[in-house]
Design an enzyme around this catalytic site. Sequence first.
Site, PDB file in Angstrom:
ATOM      1  N   ARG A   1       0.846  -1.187   0.000  1.00  0.00           N
ATOM      2  CA  ARG A   1       0.000   0.000   0.000  1.00  0.00           C
ATOM      3  C   ARG A   1       0.884   1.241   0.000  1.00  0.00           C
ATOM      4  NH1 ARG A   1      -3.548  -2.410  -1.699  1.00  0.00           N
ATOM      5  NH2 ARG A   1      -5.635  -2.794  -0.924  1.00  0.00           N
TER       6      ARG A   1
ATOM      7  N   HIS B   1      -1.389   0.694  -9.826  1.00  0.00           N
ATOM      8  CA  HIS B   1      -2.082  -0.214  -8.903  1.00  0.00           C
ATOM      9  C   HIS B   1      -2.761  -1.355  -9.676  1.00  0.00           C
ATOM     10  CE1 HIS B   1      -3.912  -0.415  -4.627  1.00  0.00           C
ATOM     11  NE2 HIS B   1      -3.849  -1.622  -5.165  1.00  0.00           N
TER      12      HIS B   1
HETATM   13  N1  LIG Z   1      -0.891  -3.772  -5.615  1.00  0.00           N
HETATM   14  C1  LIG Z   1      -1.869  -4.636  -5.781  1.00  0.00           C
HETATM   15  O1  LIG Z   1      -2.424  -4.814  -6.871  1.00  0.00           O
HETATM   16  C2  LIG Z   1      -2.312  -5.450  -4.607  1.00  0.00           C
HETATM   17  C3  LIG Z   1      -3.187  -6.526  -4.830  1.00  0.00           C
HETATM   18  C4  LIG Z   1      -3.525  -7.327  -3.755  1.00  0.00           C
HETATM   19  C5  LIG Z   1      -3.011  -7.052  -2.500  1.00  0.00           C
HETATM   20  N2  LIG Z   1      -2.178  -5.990  -2.316  1.00  0.00           N
HETATM   21  C6  LIG Z   1      -1.622  -5.701  -0.974  1.00  0.00           C
HETATM   22  O2  LIG Z   1      -0.913  -6.842  -0.527  1.00  0.00           O
HETATM   23  C7  LIG Z   1      -1.202  -7.011   0.855  1.00  0.00           C
HETATM   24  C8  LIG Z   1      -0.890  -8.433   1.283  1.00  0.00           C
HETATM   25  O3  LIG Z   1      -1.846  -9.332   0.760  1.00  0.00           O
HETATM   26  P1  LIG Z   1      -1.964 -10.841   1.309  1.00  0.00           P
HETATM   27  O4  LIG Z   1      -3.184 -11.422   0.712  1.00  0.00           O
HETATM   28  O5  LIG Z   1      -0.662 -11.555   1.139  1.00  0.00           O
HETATM   29  O6  LIG Z   1      -2.183 -10.539   2.872  1.00  0.00           O
HETATM   30  P2  LIG Z   1      -2.233 -11.558   4.103  1.00  0.00           P
HETATM   31  O7  LIG Z   1      -2.480 -12.948   3.617  1.00  0.00           O
HETATM   32  O8  LIG Z   1      -3.122 -10.944   5.107  1.00  0.00           O
HETATM   33  O9  LIG Z   1      -0.712 -11.529   4.663  1.00  0.00           O
HETATM   34  C9  LIG Z   1      -0.150 -10.435   5.300  1.00  0.00           C
HETATM   35  C10 LIG Z   1       1.293 -10.765   5.670  1.00  0.00           C
HETATM   36  O10 LIG Z   1       1.907  -9.584   6.208  1.00  0.00           O
HETATM   37  C11 LIG Z   1       2.455  -9.902   7.476  1.00  0.00           C
HETATM   38  N3  LIG Z   1       2.389  -8.732   8.374  1.00  0.00           N
HETATM   39  C12 LIG Z   1       1.308  -7.992   8.719  1.00  0.00           C
HETATM   40  N4  LIG Z   1       1.655  -7.032   9.601  1.00  0.00           N
HETATM   41  C13 LIG Z   1       2.985  -7.177   9.806  1.00  0.00           C
HETATM   42  C14 LIG Z   1       3.914  -6.514  10.624  1.00  0.00           C
HETATM   43  N5  LIG Z   1       3.560  -5.483  11.403  1.00  0.00           N
HETATM   44  N6  LIG Z   1       5.178  -6.943  10.609  1.00  0.00           N
HETATM   45  C15 LIG Z   1       5.572  -7.984   9.840  1.00  0.00           C
HETATM   46  N7  LIG Z   1       4.727  -8.668   9.041  1.00  0.00           N
HETATM   47  C16 LIG Z   1       3.447  -8.264   9.023  1.00  0.00           C
HETATM   48  C17 LIG Z   1       1.607 -11.019   8.022  1.00  0.00           C
HETATM   49  O11 LIG Z   1       2.308 -11.683   9.063  1.00  0.00           O
HETATM   50  P3  LIG Z   1       1.726 -13.046   9.722  1.00  0.00           P
HETATM   51  O12 LIG Z   1       2.037 -14.118   8.695  1.00  0.00           O
HETATM   52  O13 LIG Z   1       2.511 -13.203  10.958  1.00  0.00           O
HETATM   53  O14 LIG Z   1       0.255 -12.843   9.926  1.00  0.00           O
HETATM   54  C18 LIG Z   1       1.382 -11.856   6.754  1.00  0.00           C
HETATM   55  O15 LIG Z   1       2.499 -12.685   6.531  1.00  0.00           O
HETATM   56  C19 LIG Z   1      -2.676  -6.611   0.962  1.00  0.00           C
HETATM   57  O16 LIG Z   1      -3.029  -6.264   2.277  1.00  0.00           O
HETATM   58  C20 LIG Z   1      -2.727  -5.412   0.037  1.00  0.00           C
HETATM   59  O17 LIG Z   1      -2.409  -4.242   0.752  1.00  0.00           O
HETATM   60  C21 LIG Z   1      -1.821  -5.192  -3.343  1.00  0.00           C
END
Ligand SMILES: NC(=O)c1ccc[n+]([C@@H]2O[C@H](COP(=O)([O-])OP(=O)(O)OC[C@H]3O[C@@H](n4cnc5c(N)ncnc54)[C@H](OP(=O)(O)O)[C@@H]3O)[C@@H](O)[C@H]2O)c1
Length: 310
Positions: A225, A273
């Site tokens: 983000r 994005h």
């Molecule tokens: N640019 C784009 O087109 C696009 C598309 C989709 C998503 N995204 C972004 O990608 C993000 C991730 O997606 P996802 O589906 O992989 O999310 P997810 O499955 O919720 O995974 C989030 C990961 O981040 C880690 N995390 C969260 N807070 C943290 C912190 N304070 N310190 C260290 N690690 C932390 C979590 O740790 P744990 O494993 O310990 O829970 C988990 O491994 C989304 O939230 C979104 O913002 C962007």
Amino acid sequence: MRLLLLSSAPGILQEWRAAVARAAPGIEVHGPDEEVPAAAFDAALVFAPPRGRLRRYPNLKIIFSLGAGVEQLIADPEFPDVPLVRLMSAAKQRLMNQWVLYAVLRFHRGFDRFEELQRAGRWEWQGSGPGAAERCVSVLGLGDLGRASAELLRDQGFQVRGWSRSPRSIDGVHCLHGPAGLQQLLPDTDILVCLLPLTAATRGLLNAELFARLPRGAAVVNAGRGQQLVLEDLRAALDSGHLRGAMLDVTDPEPLPPGHPLWQHPHLVITPHMASYMPHESAIPSLLDNYQRVLEGRELLHLVDRARGY
Ligand SMILES: NC(=O)c1ccc[n+]([C@@H]2O[C@H](COP(=O)([O-])OP(=O)(O)OC[C@H]3O[C@@H](n4cnc5c(N)ncnc54)[C@H](OP(=O)(O)O)[C@@H]3O)[C@@H](O)[C@H]2O)c1
């Protein structure tokens, strides 16, 4: 299931209806303006609904987020006490994998330098740099998207490190967690890839202090983000030559205003994005599976923990 679709994206209701009709004909999909009583909906699929809006539907059993980031939904103090889940699919992971691989290869194989040389009218190759096994790529966030990208990069032969909030384990990936893990990982990182959700702890994380801990010549890639990266700090690190380059799919503000100096920065690539999105049809298995789970009182997949913030 009678599914309420709340999104202002043009044409999305027709698209979802068509996708559901093909994949799961038993499900009805309606927009909020159709003549269906609010109490008849038992599930909702939402993208950035107005604050408090979901309170109008008293019988929702589950709410699906169309967006991957759920920070806006969590910020609604009137969000009903109904499980909120993210939709996930292999297609969405594949799209992110492709974007991340492109960004990593851009720096690893020196395509950024070749673009510069071409603009200068120079046909030149200084010889191969380090191989993938000597290149350390660190992936921040090991969730559905970060984990898939870390595994792909590992399979490409890179030295991969991953960072999460809680301890994780991935074959062939050196996993670290928590603030101490981040400090440990930065000094050896050649390419830093951020796939974190936006939370209080990740806002502004990619800042001058973090860039300074990366070795000179490192590259930064962000598809998490925009609010996670301080643009002015990035600009300073690029201008000083401390960072070799950056590739951003997300910015704050998004888009950057016309005339913003980073539009023209020679060492920065910005994409609008688009790194990953959910092809509608690919989301339906995840939607049906979670609906069945909620009916049967089983554990939900991709459940958002509102206290944790993602
Ligand atoms: N640019 C784009 O087109 C696009 C598309 C989709 C998503 N995204 C972004 O990608 C993000 C991730 O997606 P996802 O589906 O992989 O999310 P997810 O499955 O919720 O995974 C989030 C990961 O981040 C880690 N995390 C969260 N807070 C943290 C912190 N304070 N310190 C260290 N690690 C932390 C979590 O740790 P744990 O494993 O310990 O829970 C988990 O491994 C989304 O939230 C979104 O913002 C962007």
